[in-house]
Design a protein around this motif. Structure first.
Motif, PDB file in Angstrom:
ATOM      1  N   UNK A  93     -14.441  21.017 -28.388  1.00  0.00           N
ATOM      2  CA  UNK A  93     -14.495  22.418 -27.962  1.00  0.00           C
ATOM      3  C   UNK A  93     -14.537  23.358 -29.170  1.00  0.00           C
ATOM      4  N   UNK A 152     -17.685  23.152 -31.159  1.00  0.00           N
ATOM      5  CA  UNK A 152     -18.785  23.771 -30.416  1.00  0.00           C
ATOM      6  C   UNK A 152     -18.739  25.287 -30.535  1.00  0.00           C
ATOM      7  N   UNK A 185     -20.016  26.156 -33.948  1.00  0.00           N
ATOM      8  CA  UNK A 185     -21.474  26.048 -34.017  1.00  0.00           C
ATOM      9  C   UNK A 185     -22.144  27.222 -33.317  1.00  0.00           C
ATOM     10  N   UNK A 186     -21.584  27.621 -32.194  1.00  0.00           N
ATOM     11  CA  UNK A 186     -22.129  28.793 -31.502  1.00  0.00           C
ATOM     12  C   UNK A 186     -22.030  30.044 -32.350  1.00  0.00           C
ATOM     13  N   UNK A 215     -25.066  30.676 -34.470  1.00  0.00           N
ATOM     14  CA  UNK A 215     -26.191  31.290 -33.763  1.00  0.00           C
ATOM     15  C   UNK A 215     -25.929  32.781 -33.563  1.00  0.00           C
ATOM     16  N   UNK A 230     -14.007  38.423 -32.712  1.00  0.00           N
ATOM     17  CA  UNK A 230     -13.667  38.411 -31.285  1.00  0.00           C
ATOM     18  C   UNK A 230     -13.781  37.004 -30.712  1.00  0.00           C
ATOM     19  N   UNK A 231     -14.847  36.308 -31.090  1.00  0.00           N
ATOM     20  CA  UNK A 231     -15.027  34.937 -30.610  1.00  0.00           C
ATOM     21  C   UNK A 231     -13.914  34.038 -31.151  1.00  0.00           C
ATOM     22  N   UNK A 264      -7.314  30.606 -26.348  1.00  0.00           N
ATOM     23  CA  UNK A 264      -7.487  29.547 -25.363  1.00  0.00           C
ATOM     24  C   UNK A 264      -6.648  28.315 -25.680  1.00  0.00           C
ATOM     25  N   UNK A 278      -3.936  27.094 -23.186  1.00  0.00           N
ATOM     26  CA  UNK A 278      -4.513  26.569 -21.954  1.00  0.00           C
ATOM     27  C   UNK A 278      -5.115  25.172 -22.187  1.00  0.00           C
ATOM     28  N   UNK A 279      -5.731  24.987 -23.352  1.00  0.00           N
ATOM     29  CA  UNK A 279      -6.373  23.706 -23.664  1.00  0.00           C
ATOM     30  C   UNK A 279      -5.365  22.599 -23.914  1.00  0.00           C
ATOM     31  N   UNK A 313     -31.725  35.900 -26.184  1.00  0.00           N
ATOM     32  CA  UNK A 313     -30.321  35.544 -26.427  1.00  0.00           C
ATOM     33  C   UNK A 313     -29.413  36.753 -26.253  1.00  0.00           C
ATOM     34  N   UNK A 362     -11.915  43.644 -22.595  1.00  0.00           N
ATOM     35  CA  UNK A 362     -13.074  43.911 -23.472  1.00  0.00           C
ATOM     36  C   UNK A 362     -14.245  43.065 -22.967  1.00  0.00           C
ATOM     37  N   UNK A 393     -16.641  41.570 -25.614  1.00  0.00           N
ATOM     38  CA  UNK A 393     -16.065  40.458 -26.384  1.00  0.00           C
ATOM     39  C   UNK A 393     -16.056  39.171 -25.563  1.00  0.00           C
ATOM     40  N   UNK A 434     -19.596  37.859 -25.134  1.00  0.00           N
ATOM     41  CA  UNK A 434     -20.039  37.239 -26.390  1.00  0.00           C
ATOM     42  C   UNK A 434     -19.407  35.863 -26.571  1.00  0.00           C
ATOM     43  N   UNK A 435     -18.145  35.753 -26.193  1.00  0.00           N
ATOM     44  CA  UNK A 435     -17.457  34.466 -26.288  1.00  0.00           C
ATOM     45  C   UNK A 435     -18.173  33.396 -25.465  1.00  0.00           C
ATOM     46  N   UNK A 484     -21.538  32.464 -26.765  1.00  0.00           N
ATOM     47  CA  UNK A 484     -21.388  31.674 -27.991  1.00  0.00           C
ATOM     48  C   UNK A 484     -21.038  30.226 -27.670  1.00  0.00           C
ATOM     49  N   UNK A 485     -20.157  30.033 -26.703  1.00  0.00           N
ATOM     50  CA  UNK A 485     -19.826  28.673 -26.281  1.00  0.00           C
ATOM     51  C   UNK A 485     -21.088  27.973 -25.760  1.00  0.00           C
ATOM     52  N   UNK A 502     -24.192  28.593 -26.503  1.00  0.00           N
ATOM     53  CA  UNK A 502     -25.089  28.286 -27.618  1.00  0.00           C
ATOM     54  C   UNK A 502     -24.578  27.079 -28.405  1.00  0.00           C
ATOM     55  N   UNK A 503     -23.281  26.999 -28.595  1.00  0.00           N
ATOM     56  CA  UNK A 503     -22.721  25.836 -29.274  1.00  0.00           C
ATOM     57  C   UNK A 503     -22.999  24.552 -28.510  1.00  0.00           C
ATOM     58  N   UNK A 519     -13.038  23.501 -20.822  1.00  0.00           N
ATOM     59  CA  UNK A 519     -12.147  24.160 -21.765  1.00  0.00           C
ATOM     60  C   UNK A 519     -12.381  25.660 -21.796  1.00  0.00           C
ATOM     61  N   UNK A 520     -13.652  26.051 -21.847  1.00  0.00           N
ATOM     62  CA  UNK A 520     -13.981  27.477 -21.893  1.00  0.00           C
ATOM     63  C   UNK A 520     -13.581  28.164 -20.589  1.00  0.00           C
ATOM     64  N   UNK A 549     -11.085  27.191 -18.688  1.00  0.00           N
ATOM     65  CA  UNK A 549      -9.617  27.248 -18.710  1.00  0.00           C
ATOM     66  C   UNK A 549      -9.122  28.426 -19.545  1.00  0.00           C
ATOM     67  N   UNK A 550      -9.961  28.851 -20.483  1.00  0.00           N
ATOM     68  CA  UNK A 550      -9.574  29.956 -21.360  1.00  0.00           C
ATOM     69  C   UNK A 550      -9.701  31.314 -20.681  1.00  0.00           C
ATOM     70  N   UNK A 557      -6.563  33.558 -20.233  1.00  0.00           N
ATOM     71  CA  UNK A 557      -6.059  34.090 -21.497  1.00  0.00           C
ATOM     72  C   UNK A 557      -6.959  35.214 -22.018  1.00  0.00           C
ATOM     73  N   UNK A 558      -8.258  35.063 -21.829  1.00  0.00           N
ATOM     74  CA  UNK A 558      -9.212  36.062 -22.326  1.00  0.00           C
ATOM     75  C   UNK A 558      -9.156  37.362 -21.535  1.00  0.00           C
TER      76      UNK A 558
END
Lengths: 201, 201
Positions: free
Chosen positions: A163, A166, A169-170, A173, A186-187, A194, A197-198, B131, B156, B159, B162-163, B166-167, B169-170, B190-191, B193-194, B197-198
């Motif tokens: 995770x 990844x 890597x994102x 981009x 922010x990312x 997270x 939670x993970x 993108x 936000x 934000x 974008x998160x 980005x995930x 894209x990764x 995982x994303x 589950x986040x 929190x976000x």
DNA sequence: CTTTTTTTGTATCAAACGATACATAATTAA
DNA sequence: TTAATTATGTATCGTTTGATACAAAAAAAG
């Protein structure tokens, strides 16, 4: 080593750094010999005598990138004691490195060799190996946290490592698309948030 | 339209789909005219008569990809009522699409034009626009959730959008590195589950 | 028919590509 | 000095690249 014969008239390391800038910005296939020799301030025969061929030059550039920029990004993961803070610092270092104004945005390794037609097999393999190693580094850090009793043994370390690799890597981009330090941060913050939670916390 | 003259002897749409496979696998610069004509089953003059030039063919391929694979991935985001489930479904659709065994892994748009030297300016711009539009789609979905009272107005949205972009894209890079559906699903889960929190929940 | 229009296959174009041949220059070893 | 060795700049190699010229073929229009 070789002391006989006419001495080299350029700084090999400086030339390699110039080559790194070009490959980083334009990619392997996108960087022509003319681009490279122009940026390095040398002629083709000097490049071939010093580095072998374009492919060998790229592989050497990869190692330089890994040794310099890579170390800059990854060092916090090992040095910071608390695992959540370690990953947070690692992601912030990534955000910082990927938005340096005097450098190409994003990661040379993350963005390289994503299309089979644009790199040679050895380069593609080396890039994949480096990216796989990123997951290993994250997994080992999580395993350390489990061993230290900071995280429960029930967590899926491979999944969590994948995770975060990844997300990183994102971020390459995002940085290439003009995402500034603020957006990257922010990312990084979101991915750090997270963590609980993970890890089932 | 044009009924006079010798009729085209190949299926234009089928040829475009073949071209998509090649560009998707090898990238723009990595796909030679020989690669393309061979896969499309036509000769260069037929390609140029039907599509204009390599650049125009790529742009048309982009639209085809967006219209087919893209829609497949993004539809759940709008149709699923609950915003967290919508994003979860969108990420699972991504995991599924990026690991189809009969297709190149990862996203044609996410992986394209990441190096300035490997694409033309119009192609780079079009890819960046697509993108950027992904982030807009996610942001609008979050704004809708806020308007529907599902999320607080204090979040936000940019934000968070974008998160998730980005995930996603990764995940293309992970898929290119051989990450299977299982690994991609772990990242998607995982994303998802986040999310709490976000969104400050 | 003939003319017009468009597509097709062959063969090839000019430019750019990665990579070298070669003579010259600059250094060390004898 | 002289010979041996290595690097340099110029000029160019053979390939591959994206893109066409051209004549033959296949359709509709007159």
């Amino acid at each position: 080593m070789s002391e006989r014969g006419r001495p080299r008239s350029f700084d090999r390391t400086a030339a390699l750094e110039r080559a790194m800038q070009v490959f980083w910005e334009k990619g392997y296939e996108g960087s022509s010999l003319a681009d490279l020799t122009s940026a390095m301030g040398i002629n083709p025969p000097s490049l071939y005598a010093a580095f072998g061929c374009k492919e060998a030059l790229y592989l050497e550039v990869m190692e330089l990138y890994s040794r310099t920029i890579g170390t800059e990004i990854w060092s916090a993961l090992e040095t910071v004691p608390n695992v959540k803070e370690a990953i947070g610092s690692f992601l912030l270092a990534t955000a910082r490195a990927y938005s340096q104004p005097d450098q190409p945005h994003g990661c040379l390794i993350a963005l390289g060799g994503l299309h089979s037609g644009e790199v040679t097999k050895p380069i593609c393999d080396a890039l994949c190996r480096h990216r796989a190693d990123n997951i290993v580094k994250l997994r080992q850090r999580l395993e350390r946290a489990v061993a230290e009793g900071e995280l429960p043994a029930s967590i899926d370390v491979e999944a969590i490592a994948t995770f975060y690799a990844t997300v990183q890597n994102g971020m390459s981009i995002l940085a290439r698309d003009g995402g500034d330090h603020r957006a990257l941060k922010h990312v990084a913050d979101g991915a750090t948030a997270a963590f609980d939670a993970l890890t089932g916390g």
